[in-house]
Scaffold this motif. Structure first.
Motif, PDB file in Angstrom:
ATOM      1  N   GLN A  42       0.850  -1.194   0.000  1.00 35.03           N
ATOM      2  CA  GLN A  42       0.000   0.000   0.000  1.00 35.03           C
ATOM      3  C   GLN A  42       0.886   1.245   0.000  1.00 35.03           C
ATOM      4  N   SER A  43       0.337   2.331  -0.499  1.00 37.94           N
ATOM      5  CA  SER A  43       1.138   3.540  -0.681  1.00 37.94           C
ATOM      6  C   SER A  43       1.616   4.175   0.620  1.00 37.94           C
ATOM      7  N   PHE A  44       0.966   3.835   1.729  1.00 41.76           N
ATOM      8  CA  PHE A  44       1.373   4.501   2.971  1.00 41.76           C
ATOM      9  C   PHE A  44       2.797   4.134   3.388  1.00 41.76           C
ATOM     10  N   VAL A  45       3.360   3.067   2.838  1.00 39.56           N
ATOM     11  CA  VAL A  45       4.747   2.731   3.199  1.00 39.56           C
ATOM     12  C   VAL A  45       5.775   3.522   2.384  1.00 39.56           C
ATOM     13  N   ILE A  46       5.331   4.112   1.276  1.00 43.15           N
ATOM     14  CA  ILE A  46       6.273   4.819   0.400  1.00 43.15           C
ATOM     15  C   ILE A  46       6.711   6.132   1.068  1.00 43.15           C
ATOM     16  N   ASN A  47       8.005   6.372   1.039  1.00 44.97           N
ATOM     17  CA  ASN A  47       8.585   7.556   1.692  1.00 44.97           C
ATOM     18  C   ASN A  47       8.147   7.693   3.155  1.00 44.97           C
ATOM     19  N   ASN A  48       8.055   6.552   3.799  1.00 48.17           N
ATOM     20  CA  ASN A  48       7.668   6.534   5.202  1.00 48.17           C
ATOM     21  C   ASN A  48       8.675   5.650   5.954  1.00 48.17           C
ATOM     22  N   ASP A  49       8.650   5.693   7.270  1.00 50.39           N
ATOM     23  CA  ASP A  49       9.567   4.821   7.986  1.00 50.39           C
ATOM     24  C   ASP A  49       8.919   4.130   9.172  1.00 50.39           C
ATOM     25  N   VAL A  50       9.636   3.146   9.702  1.00 48.77           N
ATOM     26  CA  VAL A  50       9.184   2.412  10.876  1.00 48.77           C
ATOM     27  C   VAL A  50      10.398   2.234  11.783  1.00 48.77           C
ATOM     28  N   ASN A  51      10.241   2.444  13.053  1.00 49.09           N
ATOM     29  CA  ASN A  51      11.363   2.397  13.998  1.00 49.09           C
ATOM     30  C   ASN A  51      12.538   3.246  13.498  1.00 49.09           C
ATOM     31  N   GLY A  52      12.248   4.349  12.853  1.00 42.33           N
ATOM     32  CA  GLY A  52      13.304   5.223  12.351  1.00 42.33           C
ATOM     33  C   GLY A  52      14.020   4.726  11.105  1.00 42.33           C
ATOM     34  N   GLN A  53      13.526   3.636  10.512  1.00 44.18           N
ATOM     35  CA  GLN A  53      14.156   3.063   9.315  1.00 44.18           C
ATOM     36  C   GLN A  53      13.243   3.255   8.101  1.00 44.18           C
ATOM     37  N   GLU A  54      13.860   3.572   6.960  1.00 43.16           N
ATOM     38  CA  GLU A  54      13.090   3.622   5.718  1.00 43.16           C
ATOM     39  C   GLU A  54      12.498   2.246   5.451  1.00 43.16           C
ATOM     40  N   ILE A  55      11.267   2.200   4.956  1.00 45.67           N
ATOM     41  CA  ILE A  55      10.644   0.894   4.684  1.00 45.67           C
ATOM     42  C   ILE A  55      11.005   0.412   3.280  1.00 45.67           C
ATOM     43  N   THR A  56      10.907   1.330   2.300  1.00 45.66           N
ATOM     44  CA  THR A  56      11.133   0.936   0.905  1.00 45.66           C
ATOM     45  C   THR A  56      12.174   1.845   0.241  1.00 45.66           C
ATOM     46  N   PRO A  57      13.446   1.704   0.621  1.00 42.78           N
ATOM     47  CA  PRO A  57      14.446   2.627   0.065  1.00 42.78           C
ATOM     48  C   PRO A  57      14.499   2.614  -1.466  1.00 42.78           C
ATOM     49  N   PHE A  58      14.347   1.456  -2.074  1.00 40.26           N
ATOM     50  CA  PHE A  58      14.460   1.421  -3.537  1.00 40.26           C
ATOM     51  C   PHE A  58      13.267   2.107  -4.201  1.00 40.26           C
ATOM     52  N   LEU A  59      12.069   1.734  -3.781  1.00 39.26           N
ATOM     53  CA  LEU A  59      10.881   2.376  -4.376  1.00 39.26           C
ATOM     54  C   LEU A  59      10.881   3.870  -4.081  1.00 39.26           C
ATOM     55  N   ASN A  60      11.354   4.248  -2.898  1.00 39.64           N
ATOM     56  CA  ASN A  60      11.452   5.681  -2.591  1.00 39.64           C
ATOM     57  C   ASN A  60      12.364   6.389  -3.587  1.00 39.64           C
ATOM     58  N   SER A 217      -1.121  -5.464  16.739  1.00 38.34           N
ATOM     59  CA  SER A 217      -1.416  -6.236  15.531  1.00 38.34           C
ATOM     60  C   SER A 217      -0.145  -6.857  14.956  1.00 38.34           C
ATOM     61  N   ASN A 218      -0.020  -8.172  15.102  1.00 36.84           N
ATOM     62  CA  ASN A 218       1.148  -8.830  14.520  1.00 36.84           C
ATOM     63  C   ASN A 218       1.144  -8.737  13.008  1.00 36.84           C
ATOM     64  N   THR A 219      -0.038  -8.663  12.453  1.00 35.08           N
ATOM     65  CA  THR A 219      -0.137  -8.529  11.000  1.00 35.08           C
ATOM     66  C   THR A 219       0.540  -7.240  10.551  1.00 35.08           C
ATOM     67  N   LEU A 220       0.144  -6.129  11.156  1.00 38.43           N
ATOM     68  CA  LEU A 220       0.775  -4.863  10.782  1.00 38.43           C
ATOM     69  C   LEU A 220       2.271  -4.881  11.143  1.00 38.43           C
ATOM     70  N   ASN A 221       2.589  -5.403  12.295  1.00 44.54           N
ATOM     71  CA  ASN A 221       3.998  -5.435  12.723  1.00 44.54           C
ATOM     72  C   ASN A 221       4.886  -6.127  11.693  1.00 44.54           C
ATOM     73  N   ASN A 222       4.441  -7.298  11.251  1.00 39.18           N
ATOM     74  CA  ASN A 222       5.274  -8.107  10.355  1.00 39.18           C
ATOM     75  C   ASN A 222       5.224  -7.656   8.903  1.00 39.18           C
ATOM     76  N   PHE A 223       4.250  -6.821   8.599  1.00 36.09           N
ATOM     77  CA  PHE A 223       4.097  -6.300   7.234  1.00 36.09           C
ATOM     78  C   PHE A 223       5.360  -5.547   6.797  1.00 36.09           C
ATOM     79  N   PHE A 224       5.920  -4.744   7.696  1.00 32.93           N
ATOM     80  CA  PHE A 224       7.042  -3.877   7.310  1.00 32.93           C
ATOM     81  C   PHE A 224       8.289  -4.637   6.848  1.00 32.93           C
ATOM     82  N   PRO A 225       8.750  -5.652   7.601  1.00 29.56           N
ATOM     83  CA  PRO A 225       9.925  -6.379   7.113  1.00 29.56           C
ATOM     84  C   PRO A 225       9.687  -7.128   5.796  1.00 29.56           C
ATOM     85  N   THR A 226       8.461  -7.626   5.560  1.00 23.47           N
ATOM     86  CA  THR A 226       8.254  -8.326   4.280  1.00 23.47           C
ATOM     87  C   THR A 226       8.139  -7.329   3.132  1.00 23.47           C
ATOM     88  N   VAL A 227       7.572  -6.144   3.409  1.00 18.33           N
ATOM     89  CA  VAL A 227       7.553  -5.108   2.366  1.00 18.33           C
ATOM     90  C   VAL A 227       8.994  -4.745   2.004  1.00 18.33           C
TER      91      VAL A 227
END
Ligand code: GP9
Ligand code: MN
Length: 418
Positions: A42-60, A217-227
């Motif tokens: 989903q687009s909310f991960v683009i140019n966003n971060d989690v725990n201070g880390q970029e989620i999608t550096p390449f797509l960003n 939510s473990n679902t949301l939690n684990n979403f970030f590393p797989t993205v």
């Protein structure tokens, strides 16, 4: 017998079709089209971060790349058919069905899909997906889309160490696909359907570059590393395409297929987004998925903020390949063309327009997210309440209805697409 066809074709001529060519018409002519169906992003991960880390550096990095168009207000339009619905939208520019999956119930229909239309410019078409071929009935419906070859699970070497969750991990998936891609006749249209970023977002420790989020939510939690894993897999794929000598003569399209985080996780999502709650308006905005069009050497890429959706992909890509859609039956617009219908219909009748977002019968200002007043009229007991969204709601219902008529009636049997 197709009695409804003239009315539908008339609607398309008046509301959808544009006779003018877009700025990028023919830019991909003779070039390969490599389409990446990015699972559940989903687009909310683009140019966003989690725990201070970029989620999608390449797509960003692609959002700022001069060879890339990034559509930041692009919506998925899928229903129960999930990935298969997004494939259906992309290949046909028709809406998926309100319930069930068109891939199953209408797999034997006649279609006039993008792979078939690309044959006009001698494109060979192939789909790559490391899952069982009959899953989602793909082996039945693909030939009716004009897809020439489907590389399914048996084309891949899958073992315990290179698979997780639903099957082969995305990195070995791309890696093992390259040899097949190199063997294809060019130009080709190829679609890659990723798998690792699929619910419930399982990932081996060794593949985890960022830590999960911390919420209820473990679902949301684990979403970030797989993205992040998928982001890395796509980055590697770009390099592999360069190494294979395929990059320069291809355009690469990346699209999120549907949401990954359902509204069952709204509480965790509101915490993550720093919002008090996820309103119905926010929920619609969360249905945005990334859409990138990468054209090596183009130099004119930019971030596009106009509203867009999966329904628009087919006319956009066909026009880029230099193929006209004058006789096609479809409901989207070329995203590189200014003339367009101005709204994106979701399958349940909700919609996003330039000015409004309509959901559950409430009309919101698209910019502010504020609900607009409903005019109850003089005599509210007799007059149905009206709001600013109503005229578009009517169009959306009409359009969804036409699409359903075409599919349920298998009406393409009666069209001569000359
Ligand atoms: C299945 C894969 C995922 O082959 O495409 O499907 P989904 O569950 O997302 O529809
Ligand atoms: Mn999916």
């Amino acid at each position: 017998d197709g009695n409804e066809l003239p009315e539908i074709e008339n609607y398309i001529d008046e509301n959808i079709r544009s006779s003018k060519e877009s700025e990028l018409f023919g830019i991909a002519e003779g070039k390969n089209i490599i389409f990446i169906n990015a699972e559940s992003i989903q687009s909310f991960v683009i140019n966003n971060d989690v725990n201070g880390q970029e989620i999608t550096p390449f797509l960003n990095s692609l959002t700022e790349d001069e060879d890339t168009y990034y559509f930041k207000n692009f919506y998925h339009q899928t229903e129960q058919g999930k990935t298969s619905d997004s494939e259906f939208l992309v290949e046909n520019s028709l809406y998926p069905l309100p319930r069930g999956a068109v891939f199953f119930t209408q797999g034997q229909n006649k279609f006039h899909a993008m792979p078939e239309m690309l044959e006009e410019k001698d494109y060979y078409s192939a789909v790559f997906h490391a899952n069982n071929k009959s899953f989602w009935n793909r082996d039945q419906i693909y030939p009716n889309f004009g897809i020439d070859h489907f590389y399914g699970a048996e084309a891949y070497e899958v073992n315990e160490s290179n698979s997780i969750g639903w099957g082969l991990k995305d990195k070995p998936f791309f890696e093992q696909s390259i040899k097949y891609l190199q063997s294809l006749e060019q130009p080709f249209y190829s679609k890659f359907i990723t798998l690792t970023n699929h619910f419930p977002f399982e990932l081996d420790e060794e593949d985890k570059s960022i830590e999960p989020y911390d919420s209820n939510s473990n679902t949301l939690n684990n979403f970030f590393p797989t993205v992040r894993y998928m982001d890395e897999a796509i980055e590697q794929f770009f390099s592999q395409l360069k190494d294979a000598g395929l990059y320069d003569n291809s355009i690469i399209v990346i699209m999120g297929d549907h949401y990954g985080i359902s509204q069952n996780h709204n509480r965790a999502m509101s915490t993550y987004l720093g919002k008090e709650e996820i309103t119905p308006y926010d929920h619609i905005q969360l249905q945005r998925v990334p859409f990138f069009v990468h054209i090596p050497g183009h130099g004119k890429g930019e971030v596009k903020s106009k509203i867009a959706g999966q329904i628009d992909v087919k006319p956009t890509l066909l026009h880029m390949a230099g193929i006209k859609t004058d006789n096609d039956i479809y409901f989207g617009n070329d995203l590189f063309h200014d003339g367009r219908k101005g709204y994106i219909a979701l399958r349940n009748g909700d919609f996003i327009s330039d000015e409004y977002i309509s959901t559950n019968g409430i009309c919101y200002d698209r910019e502010t997210g504020e609900p607009l007043e409903t005019d109850t009229g003089q005599n509210s007991s007799e007059t149905k309440a009206e709001n600013a969204c109503d005229p578009i709601t009517k169009k959306v219902e009409q359009e969804l209805g036409y699409s359903d008529d075409l599919i349920y009636g298998d009406l393409f049997r009666f069209v001569d697409f000359k």
